[in-house]
Design a protein around this motif. Sequence first.
Motif, PDB file in Angstrom:
ATOM      1  N   TYR A  81      39.692  12.806  65.817  1.00  0.00           N
ATOM      2  CA  TYR A  81      40.603  13.171  64.728  1.00  0.00           C
ATOM      3  C   TYR A  81      40.686  14.691  64.592  1.00  0.00           C
ATOM      4  N   ALA A  84      42.752  16.036  67.449  1.00  0.00           N
ATOM      5  CA  ALA A  84      44.180  15.822  67.192  1.00  0.00           C
ATOM      6  C   ALA A  84      44.699  16.810  66.153  1.00  0.00           C
ATOM      7  N   SER A  85      43.881  17.094  65.134  1.00  0.00           N
ATOM      8  CA  SER A  85      44.280  18.073  64.103  1.00  0.00           C
ATOM      9  C   SER A  85      44.466  19.453  64.708  1.00  0.00           C
ATOM     10  N   ILE A  88      47.795  19.501  66.668  1.00  0.00           N
ATOM     11  CA  ILE A  88      48.958  19.548  65.766  1.00  0.00           C
ATOM     12  C   ILE A  88      49.097  20.924  65.131  1.00  0.00           C
ATOM     13  N   GLN A  89      47.982  21.527  64.725  1.00  0.00           N
ATOM     14  CA  GLN A  89      48.048  22.854  64.113  1.00  0.00           C
ATOM     15  C   GLN A  89      48.500  23.903  65.108  1.00  0.00           C
ATOM     16  N   THR A 114      50.458  14.360  58.974  1.00  0.00           N
ATOM     17  CA  THR A 114      49.270  13.504  58.980  1.00  0.00           C
ATOM     18  C   THR A 114      49.484  12.277  59.854  1.00  0.00           C
ATOM     19  N   TYR A 116      51.496  12.099  62.495  1.00  0.00           N
ATOM     20  CA  TYR A 116      51.420  12.555  63.883  1.00  0.00           C
ATOM     21  C   TYR A 116      49.965  12.745  64.310  1.00  0.00           C
ATOM     22  N   THR A 117      49.146  13.274  63.393  1.00  0.00           N
ATOM     23  CA  THR A 117      47.726  13.482  63.691  1.00  0.00           C
ATOM     24  C   THR A 117      47.032  12.156  63.971  1.00  0.00           C
ATOM     25  N   ARG A 118      47.388  11.135  63.209  1.00  0.00           N
ATOM     26  CA  ARG A 118      46.787   9.814  63.429  1.00  0.00           C
ATOM     27  C   ARG A 118      47.176   9.251  64.788  1.00  0.00           C
ATOM     28  N   GLY A 120      47.954  10.985  67.400  1.00  0.00           N
ATOM     29  CA  GLY A 120      47.200  11.765  68.378  1.00  0.00           C
ATOM     30  C   GLY A 120      45.747  11.328  68.461  1.00  0.00           C
ATOM     31  N   THR A 121      45.160  10.958  67.316  1.00  0.00           N
ATOM     32  CA  THR A 121      43.786  10.481  67.297  1.00  0.00           C
ATOM     33  C   THR A 121      43.626   9.214  68.117  1.00  0.00           C
TER      34      THR A 121
END
Length: 438
Positions: A81, A84-85, A88-89, A114, A116-118, A120-121
Amino acid sequence: MALSGVENIARLPELKKKLLWTFALLAVYRLGIHIPVPGVDSGALAEFFASAQNTLFGLFDMFSGGGLKNLSIFALGIMPYISASIIIQLLTVVSPELKRLQKEEGEAGRKKITQYTRYGTVLICLIQGFAIAAGLEGMSSPTGAPVVLHTGLGFKLMTVITLTTGTCFLMWLGEQMTEKGIGNGISLIIFGGIVAGLPTAVMNTTRLMTVGEMSLFMLIIIGIVMVATLAFIVFMERGQRRIPIHYAKRQMGRKMFGGQTTHLPLRINTAGVIPPIFASSILMFPATMAQFSSVEWLQNLSGYMNPSSVIYNILFVGIIIFFCYFYTAIVFDPKGISENIQKQGGFIPGIRPGAKTREYIDRVLARITLYGAFYVSAVCVLPMLLISNFNVPFYFGGTSLLIVVGVGMDFMGQIESYLISRQYEGLMGKAGKIKGRR
């Protein structure tokens, strides 16, 4: 009566409820650590990790809270997670669409990011889960016992699905902890994993001293280094650069307002514990895949990425410095602060309001962030280099100490802020009642 200490928590049912939520969700996390993935010989896996304590496996196991050592449903931990964060950042900086979602769309945009981050996780979990499953099939304990009881596609699919589901559940736990509890849920999960391993680390260190692999003198030296590191972390985390701000007097009707002097506090380590966590996450993602691969050049890469190696620590320091600046730029906006100061009639002595004020704040922030980056790098790297030579568990390393102290101070600070806000609301309520009686 002033609410000035933690002993007053009992008087605030809402705060007690938040704390109970936090501890209950952490307990669920720790319970899940002991639920293993089926098809693995836990004894052989434990023997393997006992011989890999001060390697990349030991570091990865620390961030997973001991989940990798047991190959539990939470073996991947919360690091996918975080990875992925980070992605995204970084994409937010270069993607106009993500930047617009973050700044212009408000709450709806943040929810989209958020989401999109999920996604990616989940993708990272699938990749890491498959790499771990494939690597485990070729692993054995020092005595030659195979780690996986029944190899094949079935074991791979089951392991990938289990590990991905476990990380997604951890991600949900962290979000619930942030929403219903106290503090940042993701940081508290990492904090809980490190703290839970401390008793085992202490017992292992005691065992090393008992069998003669570590002398009492060396144990005392390590204790002194730990205490000095803790004191240094607390001192630096509280360090600030205060920029004085004067407010000119202005008349509104018959009353004169302003004329006071205050300050703008700039923390030396604005980014907190995020840079070392991000740096560890970035280095562990490719290194994990290399560790579980049988390809020769990937195995060589895995050897170079040992936490006690020079190459690993050079990369570690470089990534920490990068994320100290990157994350500070995200959470701190000199332009917005300079505009607010100007709107309120304030100015920095000797600096013109507006653009010059923004440039001055930006320059000061960049300078102290460099000191903060060097401090974080030193805390994370120097104890690791010293302690890795004496076969001491990673829990006594600088990264773990920084996370434990930083998250602990942030957690207690949020409790204190909650107590102060409730005290202020109580005083305002009393003032309203007194005014109403008149």
